[in-house]
Design a protein around this motif. Structure first.
Motif, PDB file in Angstrom:
ATOM      1  N   GLU A 258       0.805  -1.219   0.000  1.00 43.60           N
ATOM      2  CA  GLU A 258       0.000   0.000   0.000  1.00 43.60           C
ATOM      3  C   GLU A 258       0.846   1.282   0.000  1.00 43.60           C
ATOM      4  O   GLU A 258       0.315   2.382  -0.185  1.00 43.60           O
ATOM      5  CB  GLU A 258      -0.957   0.014   1.206  1.00 43.60           C
ATOM      6  CG  GLU A 258      -0.294   0.084   2.562  1.00 43.60           C
ATOM      7  CD  GLU A 258       0.107  -1.279   3.119  1.00 43.60           C
ATOM      8  OE1 GLU A 258       0.459  -1.334   4.316  1.00 43.60           O
ATOM      9  OE2 GLU A 258       0.069  -2.264   2.349  1.00 43.60           O
TER      10      GLU A 258
ATOM     11  N   ASP B 176       4.557  11.744  -1.760  1.00 36.51           N
ATOM     12  CA  ASP B 176       3.350  12.567  -1.586  1.00 36.51           C
ATOM     13  C   ASP B 176       2.482  12.538  -2.841  1.00 36.51           C
ATOM     14  O   ASP B 176       1.246  12.521  -2.765  1.00 36.51           O
ATOM     15  CB  ASP B 176       3.733  14.004  -1.251  1.00 36.51           C
ATOM     16  CG  ASP B 176       4.277  14.146   0.172  1.00 36.51           C
ATOM     17  OD1 ASP B 176       4.096  13.211   0.971  1.00 36.51           O
ATOM     18  OD2 ASP B 176       4.893  15.191   0.467  1.00 36.51           O
TER      19      ASP B 176
ATOM     20  N   GLU C 205       0.623   9.233  -2.972  1.00 34.22           N
ATOM     21  CA  GLU C 205      -0.483   9.231  -2.017  1.00 34.22           C
ATOM     22  C   GLU C 205      -1.635  10.091  -2.529  1.00 34.22           C
ATOM     23  O   GLU C 205      -2.811   9.728  -2.357  1.00 34.22           O
ATOM     24  CB  GLU C 205       0.002   9.739  -0.658  1.00 34.22           C
ATOM     25  CG  GLU C 205       0.945   8.766   0.045  1.00 34.22           C
ATOM     26  CD  GLU C 205       1.503   9.318   1.343  1.00 34.22           C
ATOM     27  OE1 GLU C 205       1.113  10.452   1.719  1.00 34.22           O
ATOM     28  OE2 GLU C 205       2.320   8.639   1.976  1.00 34.22           O
ATOM     29  N   ALA C 206      -1.298  11.223  -3.160  1.00 39.95           N
ATOM     30  CA  ALA C 206      -2.339  12.090  -3.717  1.00 39.95           C
ATOM     31  C   ALA C 206      -3.088  11.385  -4.845  1.00 39.95           C
ATOM     32  O   ALA C 206      -4.312  11.512  -4.968  1.00 39.95           O
ATOM     33  CB  ALA C 206      -1.723  13.395  -4.223  1.00 39.95           C
TER      34      ALA C 206
ATOM     35  N   ARG D  31      -3.517   8.094  -5.207  1.00 37.01           N
ATOM     36  CA  ARG D  31      -4.364   7.052  -4.610  1.00 37.01           C
ATOM     37  C   ARG D  31      -5.618   7.666  -3.987  1.00 37.01           C
ATOM     38  O   ARG D  31      -6.736   7.174  -4.181  1.00 37.01           O
ATOM     39  CB  ARG D  31      -3.583   6.289  -3.537  1.00 37.01           C
ATOM     40  CG  ARG D  31      -2.558   5.287  -4.063  1.00 37.01           C
ATOM     41  CD  ARG D  31      -2.110   4.355  -2.944  1.00 37.01           C
ATOM     42  NE  ARG D  31      -1.152   3.378  -3.421  1.00 37.01           N
ATOM     43  CZ  ARG D  31       0.161   3.454  -3.248  1.00 37.01           C
ATOM     44  NH1 ARG D  31       0.685   4.494  -2.596  1.00 37.01           N
ATOM     45  NH2 ARG D  31       0.976   2.521  -3.716  1.00 37.01           N
ATOM     46  N   GLU D  32      -5.415   8.740  -3.219  1.00 36.05           N
ATOM     47  CA  GLU D  32      -6.536   9.352  -2.520  1.00 36.05           C
ATOM     48  C   GLU D  32      -7.526   9.977  -3.489  1.00 36.05           C
ATOM     49  O   GLU D  32      -8.743   9.862  -3.324  1.00 36.05           O
ATOM     50  CB  GLU D  32      -5.982  10.412  -1.550  1.00 36.05           C
ATOM     51  CG  GLU D  32      -6.962  10.837  -0.481  1.00 36.05           C
ATOM     52  CD  GLU D  32      -7.575  12.185  -0.768  1.00 36.05           C
ATOM     53  OE1 GLU D  32      -8.550  12.544  -0.091  1.00 36.05           O
ATOM     54  OE2 GLU D  32      -7.098  12.880  -1.681  1.00 36.05           O
ATOM     55  N   LEU D  33      -7.004  10.607  -4.549  1.00 36.56           N
ATOM     56  CA  LEU D  33      -7.871  11.236  -5.537  1.00 36.56           C
ATOM     57  C   LEU D  33      -8.684  10.183  -6.291  1.00 36.56           C
ATOM     58  O   LEU D  33      -9.879  10.373  -6.546  1.00 36.56           O
ATOM     59  CB  LEU D  33      -7.027  12.054  -6.514  1.00 36.56           C
ATOM     60  CG  LEU D  33      -7.770  13.022  -7.434  1.00 36.56           C
ATOM     61  CD1 LEU D  33      -8.456  14.104  -6.617  1.00 36.56           C
ATOM     62  CD2 LEU D  33      -6.806  13.656  -8.429  1.00 36.56           C
TER      63      LEU D  33
ATOM     64  N   MET E 117      -9.566   7.228  -5.192  1.00 36.13           N
ATOM     65  CA  MET E 117     -10.557   6.678  -4.275  1.00 36.13           C
ATOM     66  C   MET E 117     -11.764   7.616  -4.160  1.00 36.13           C
ATOM     67  O   MET E 117     -12.918   7.176  -4.241  1.00 36.13           O
ATOM     68  CB  MET E 117      -9.922   6.471  -2.894  1.00 36.13           C
ATOM     69  CG  MET E 117     -10.895   5.952  -1.837  1.00 36.13           C
ATOM     70  SD  MET E 117     -10.144   5.868  -0.189  1.00 36.13           S
ATOM     71  CE  MET E 117      -9.919   7.628   0.146  1.00 36.13           C
ATOM     72  N   ARG E 118     -11.503   8.918  -3.990  1.00 38.45           N
ATOM     73  CA  ARG E 118     -12.616   9.859  -3.838  1.00 38.45           C
ATOM     74  C   ARG E 118     -13.384  10.038  -5.140  1.00 38.45           C
ATOM     75  O   ARG E 118     -14.605  10.218  -5.144  1.00 38.45           O
ATOM     76  CB  ARG E 118     -12.100  11.202  -3.333  1.00 38.45           C
ATOM     77  CG  ARG E 118     -11.736  11.164  -1.850  1.00 38.45           C
ATOM     78  CD  ARG E 118     -11.566  12.551  -1.252  1.00 38.45           C
ATOM     79  NE  ARG E 118     -10.402  13.245  -1.783  1.00 38.45           N
ATOM     80  CZ  ARG E 118     -10.446  14.242  -2.649  1.00 38.45           C
ATOM     81  NH1 ARG E 118     -11.616  14.688  -3.108  1.00 38.45           N
ATOM     82  NH2 ARG E 118      -9.343  14.830  -3.070  1.00 38.45           N
TER      83      ARG E 118
END
Length: 393
Positions: free
Chosen positions: A220, A286, A289-290, A292-294, A296-297
């Protein structure tokens, strides 16, 4: 005193449905706060405010379809006296609209004291929620509350009608998204003179560096090749400024900031390209991570208005599987998009010999009103050069 308006959330957006207020009159807000949720053809978008102050008045009702530029709220700047004789709306608790889509409103009246209304239908939040749960159209009910407002008891005593199944809702949503994408892409090809430049990049150095960097990381936390491609692209855009910015009525405006749009395929179909802000300033970790997070949202349908409106350049990739190359279509008002085919072993010439090496084919589609093939070639070769020294990204 500032009027907060419905923002443009993409070239294909003409209106949005206000489905949730996260503030009420009297609340203090600051730059970047999320104050409302708007539903568009591309999902639910969290709307941010870009000034500090106090919410003086909510000017739009839950459930309204509001065109871009329609007033949403009045925000009083710090230290500014309240405007008189303005009639401010009473405090309203954050709510969520669940009733059917209403027609586009020509004007956005303030929220009234008796109950939050939807497209002219006065109903309590509990009544609206229960009606949606039972599949009952508010238009079919007669209200027994104050001023004829629909209350929970009116809903409970009505026989429910069949509600659309989740599959039907999802199908309708995707059909609307495809319409929006089709309209934006047709406009792009009709109005923007595209030119294309393609370049094959040797990924041997990048692949070796990634293998070493990920050796001790859990799955992850591993960095993917896409993060390297995006970081190299963002840094190259610093040098070739004609690919990064917007083209409007006054011509091309280059952007000092590099906000990279990331094309994300949604489950079941559809595509969005929200922005990762200041991508060139993020570390690889970073940036990963951005991404992955973007993603997901985006797939959960919870993107921010800034992410949908601030991209200055877009990146799209086929991932680990797919064809060798593809050419993209520019997302207006941007002036360029870089697409990456699937990386994999490809024939390359090294030291006069043909070898099989890990490589990827990049294709730039750019606006010929702003740049030309020579500059486009420099941009792709700059990306290539940065990928040969991945430790410096």
């Amino acid at each position: 005193m500032a009027v907060f308006k419905m923002p443009s959330l993409g070239a294909d957006m003409e209106a949005g449905k206000l489905v949730e207020w996260l503030v009420k009159p009297g609340d203090t807000v600051k730059h970047g706060d999320i104050v409302a949720v708007v539903e568009t053809q591309k999902g639910a978008i969290e709307i941010e405010v870009f000034e500090d102050g106090v919410v003086e008045k909510l000017m739009a009702e839950l459930g309204q379809d509001l065109p871009v530029g329609a007033p949403l709220a009045v925000i009083q700047a710090p230290g500014e006296a309240a405007e008189a004789p303005m009639q401010t709306a009473p405090p309203v608790a954050p709510q969520t609209a669940t009733e059917p889509v209403a027609p586009v409103a020509k004007a956005a009246p303030p929220i009234t004291p008796r109950a939050a209304t939807s497209a002219g239908i006065a109903a309590s939040p509990a009544a609206k929620a229960r009606a949606a749960e039972l599949g009952i159209a508010l238009e079919s009910l007669t209200g027994s509350g104050p001023g004829g407002a629909i209350v929970l008891a009116d809903v409970e005593t009505t026989k429910p009608t069949a509600a659309p199944s989740p599959a039907q809702n999802r199908g309708a949503y995707l059909a609307e998204m495809r319409k929006a994408i089709a309209a934006a892409m047709a406009r792009s090809k009709r109005e923007i003179p595209h030119y294309y430049v393609t370049h094959k990049v040797d990924l041997s150095a990048a692949s070796d560096w990634l293998s070493a960097a990920n050796a001790d990381r859990p799955p992850e936390e591993r960095i993917l090749m896409g993060a390297l491609l995006m970081k190299a692209m963002a840094l190259a855009a610093r040098e070739e400024k004609a690919v990064n910015g917007h083209f409007g009525k006054e011509g091309f405006t280059p952007s000092a900031a590099i906000h990279l749009g990331l094309a994300i395929a949604l489950r079941g179909g559809g595509l969005v390209a929200p922005a990762i802000l200041d991508a060139d300033k993020k570390s690889l970790q970073d940036l990963m991570e951005a991404m992955r997070e973007l993603t997901m949202r985006a797939r959960a349908g919870r993107l921010k208005s800034s992410e949908m409106s601030m991209a200055t350049l877009t990146f799209s990739a086929l991932g680990e599987s797919g064809v060798e190359a593809m050419a993209g279509i520019i997302v207006p008002p941007q002036v360029a998009i870089v697409t990456a085919g699937a990386p994999g072993p490809q024939p390359l010439v090294r030291d006069g010999e043909v070898i099989a090496a890990q490589a990827v084919t990049l294709t730039l589609a750019a606006d010929h009103r702003v740049s030309d093939g020579r500059l486009g070639s420099k941009f792709l070769t700059a990306i290539d050069a940065k990928l040969q020294t991945p430790e410096e990204l």
